[in-house]
Design a protein around this motif. Structure first.
Motif, PDB file in Angstrom:
ATOM      1  N   ASP A   1      -7.374   8.136   0.483  1.00 17.30           N
ATOM      2  CA  ASP A   1      -6.622   9.392   0.422  1.00 17.30           C
ATOM      3  C   ASP A   1      -6.102   9.795   1.797  1.00 17.30           C
ATOM      4  O   ASP A   1      -5.016  10.367   1.910  1.00 17.30           O
ATOM      5  CB  ASP A   1      -7.523  10.477  -0.159  1.00 17.30           C
ATOM      6  N   LEU A  34       0.564   4.222  -2.604  1.00 20.00           N
ATOM      7  CA  LEU A  34       0.194   5.565  -2.143  1.00 20.00           C
ATOM      8  C   LEU A  34       1.262   6.613  -2.457  1.00 20.00           C
ATOM      9  O   LEU A  34       0.952   7.791  -2.584  1.00 20.00           O
ATOM     10  CB  LEU A  34      -0.109   5.545  -0.642  1.00 20.00           C
ATOM     11  N   THR A  35       2.521   6.165  -2.549  1.00 19.26           N
ATOM     12  CA  THR A  35       3.589   7.134  -2.862  1.00 19.26           C
ATOM     13  C   THR A  35       3.826   7.250  -4.375  1.00 19.26           C
ATOM     14  O   THR A  35       4.618   8.067  -4.813  1.00 19.26           O
ATOM     15  CB  THR A  35       4.914   6.734  -2.167  1.00 19.26           C
ATOM     16  N   SER A  36       3.133   6.443  -5.141  1.00 21.80           N
ATOM     17  CA  SER A  36       3.260   6.537  -6.605  1.00 21.80           C
ATOM     18  C   SER A  36       2.427   7.726  -7.108  1.00 21.80           C
ATOM     19  O   SER A  36       1.569   8.234  -6.387  1.00 21.80           O
ATOM     20  CB  SER A  36       2.773   5.232  -7.247  1.00 21.80           C
ATOM     21  N   HIS A  64      -4.902   8.014   4.014  1.00 20.08           N
ATOM     22  CA  HIS A  64      -3.673   7.298   4.368  1.00 20.08           C
ATOM     23  C   HIS A  64      -2.427   8.083   3.951  1.00 20.08           C
ATOM     24  O   HIS A  64      -1.347   7.869   4.484  1.00 20.08           O
ATOM     25  CB  HIS A  64      -3.642   5.910   3.715  1.00 20.08           C
ATOM     26  N   ARG A  65      -2.606   8.986   2.991  1.00 17.67           N
ATOM     27  CA  ARG A  65      -1.462   9.782   2.525  1.00 17.67           C
ATOM     28  C   ARG A  65      -1.010  10.779   3.595  1.00 17.67           C
ATOM     29  O   ARG A  65       0.158  11.068   3.728  1.00 17.67           O
ATOM     30  CB  ARG A  65      -1.828  10.539   1.252  1.00 17.67           C
ATOM     31  N   TRP A  66      -1.968  11.361   4.327  1.00 20.86           N
ATOM     32  CA  TRP A  66      -1.585  12.375   5.319  1.00 20.86           C
ATOM     33  C   TRP A  66      -1.603  11.857   6.757  1.00 20.86           C
ATOM     34  O   TRP A  66      -1.232  12.570   7.676  1.00 20.86           O
ATOM     35  CB  TRP A  66      -2.440  13.641   5.187  1.00 20.86           C
ATOM     36  N   SER A  75       0.828  -1.214   0.000  1.00 21.20           N
ATOM     37  CA  SER A  75       0.000   0.000   0.000  1.00 21.20           C
ATOM     38  C   SER A  75       0.860   1.262   0.000  1.00 21.20           C
ATOM     39  O   SER A  75       0.502   2.256  -0.626  1.00 21.20           O
ATOM     40  CB  SER A  75      -0.959  -0.006   1.184  1.00 21.20           C
ATOM     41  N   GLU A  76       2.031   1.202   0.708  1.00 17.17           N
ATOM     42  CA  GLU A  76       2.931   2.379   0.741  1.00 17.17           C
ATOM     43  C   GLU A  76       3.435   2.698  -0.659  1.00 17.17           C
ATOM     44  O   GLU A  76       3.512   3.853  -1.054  1.00 17.17           O
ATOM     45  CB  GLU A  76       4.139   2.128   1.668  1.00 17.17           C
ATOM     46  N   LEU A  77       3.764   1.628  -1.386  1.00 14.59           N
ATOM     47  CA  LEU A  77       4.267   1.813  -2.753  1.00 14.59           C
ATOM     48  C   LEU A  77       3.214   2.483  -3.638  1.00 14.59           C
ATOM     49  O   LEU A  77       3.503   3.403  -4.396  1.00 14.59           O
ATOM     50  CB  LEU A  77       4.648   0.457  -3.371  1.00 14.59           C
ATOM     51  N   SER A  98      -5.683   8.628  -5.517  1.00 10.70           N
ATOM     52  CA  SER A  98      -6.478   7.664  -4.747  1.00 10.70           C
ATOM     53  C   SER A  98      -7.755   7.288  -5.499  1.00 10.70           C
ATOM     54  O   SER A  98      -8.242   6.163  -5.374  1.00 10.70           O
ATOM     55  CB  SER A  98      -6.807   8.224  -3.362  1.00 10.70           C
TER      56      SER A  98
END
Lengths: 262, 160
Positions: A257, A104-106, A259-261, A100-102, A110
């Motif tokens: 979304d 979300l940072t791509s 999860h990004r912040w 999920s980190e990969l 979202s």
């Protein structure tokens, strides 16, 4: 849009590489086939018994006696049990595998993630529904079903399934636990399903009033399906299902979304 | 201006709720419901437009603010979709795709149903689980759907 298709394709590959999709398809086809055969045999028996009586023969209707009980009553229940199993892994699996980190940072938004995953699940459900067309084909070889009514039924079943999937995806966004996602989805769908029964309860109608009961009935996810099963397409039911889908996907997008912040 | 900026959206939301409440309690006051709906929508949209910058800056702020904004977005989307459904229920198109128009009532029946002066109680006696039972239920559903005052249905005890 391209990213959405890539994510959907990846999801489909995951489903069809693992035995999950095949298992679901096999169970669906087996059980629906069994139910179809029983309905068809019962209908054929009635045709044999009442075939000589023109009045009774006129009353017999293959759509009402074979297709409607199958898709109108049995398939939605089946969807309620199976579809949360499709959606329960959509987002929690990414968290479990640490991907999920990969994602979300791509540079993928979202919304694209949610739409891609939803599209993947929707294609699986469409394949399931497509497999049931075999039974309609078999029916056309022994009888003359009204194809417009069948199309209305399929539209209703597809919209109902799409709404189930959207709700399941939305709830799977809230948790990392797949079992919890499944239980939450089935629970929510059951509540939305039984709102119809609650609204028809005389005691509750007396207490809440006719208008509140009608409001609850309008909220019920299965109440909007009954017209499709008869062969009636009503714009208000289409709007209801599209609203459920849009709202669920929107909530899922906001949760992903967040999860990004966080 | 500041007052308008701060209060228009919450007041609009309250007016929208009032319109829904009025429609539930006093369905015959359709003009009042329509006026409240229009005013509420206008105020909510005005509030959103006046606070557009603030909403945007909050969206870029800390987690709590982000969460608040998300919740606000979700509520706005829910209200918008509820209104869309409300309108779709009031103004809808119904197409009967059956070959013999099994679920379409004649114009005469529709006229009678729409002019019913009071609530009507429909009683049907049938064996449950039969094709006839299904047909009667469907017909009563159509009557309920078309009637100005939907008939009360009473399920009769049926021998199995």
């Amino acid at each position: 849009m391209r990213s959405v298709f890539w994510i959907a394709r990846r999801e489909l590959a995951t489903y069809f590489v693992s035995p999950l999709a095949y298992l679901i398809l096999a169970v669906f086809t087996l059980v629906i086939g069994l139910s179809f055969s029983l309905n068809l045999i019962a209908f054929a028996n009635e045709c044999l018994v009442y075939g000589n009586n023109p009045y009774y023969l006129q009353q017999l209707n293959v759509n009402e006696q074979v297709i409607r009980p199958l898709f109108g009553g049995f398939v939605p229940v089946f969807f309620l049990i199976l579809f949360p199993a499709i959606t329960m892994r959509l987002l929690p699996e990414e968290k479990r595998q640490g991907t999920s980190e990969l994602i979300l940072t791509s540079p993928i938004s979202s919304l694209q993630i949610v739409l891609g995953k939803y599209l993947g699940a929707l294609v699986v459900s469409a394949v399931m529904l497509g497999s049931s067309l075999t039974f309609v084909y078999v029916l056309t070889s022994v009888s003359k079903p009204e194809m417009a009514t069948v199309a209305s039924l399929y539209l209703g079943v597809f919209l109902l399934g799409a709404a189930f999937l959207a709700i399941g995806l939305c709830l799977s966004a809230f948790t990392e636990n797949q079992v919890l996602a499944y239980v939450l989805s089935v629970g929510t769908l059951l509540v939305l399903w039984f709102l119809s029964g609650v609204s028809k309860s005389t005691a509750l109608t007396d207490k809440l009033g006719e208008r509140a009961a009608a409001f609850l009935e309008n909220l019920s996810i299965i109440e909007h399906f009954s017209d499709f099963s008869k062969g009636v397409v009503d714009s208000q039911h289409v709007v209801y299902y599209l609203s459920i889908i849009a709202f669920s996907l929107f909530v899922a997008q906001r949760v992903v979304d967040s999860h990004r912040w966080r | 201006m500041l007052l308008l900026k701060r209060l228009s959206a919450p007041v609009g939301a309250v007016v929208l709720l009032a319109s829904l409440g009025t429609d539930l309690i006093l369905p015959e006051r359709s003009t009042l419901v329509a006026v409240l709906l229009g005013v509420g929508l206008f105020l909510v949209l005005l509030g959103l437009l006046l606070n557009l910058k603030e909403i945007a800056s909050r969206a870029r702020g800390r987690a709590a603010r982000e969460g608040g904004a998300d919740l606000a977005y979700i509520i706005i989307v829910a209200v918008t979709l509820a209104l869309a459904n409300f309108l779709a229920t009031r103004h809808h198109k119904r197409i009967d795709l059956t070959e013999q128009r099994n679920f379409s009532l004649s114009d005469q029946t529709r006229r009678i149903l729409s002019a019913l002066p009071r609530e009507v109680e429909a009683r049907a006696y049938y064996y449950s689980g039969t094709l006839a039972a299904q047909k009667i239920t469907d017909l009563l559903d159509e009557y309920a759907y078309q009637a100005s005052t939907p008939p009360t249905r009473k399920a009769s005890p049926t021998p199995s």
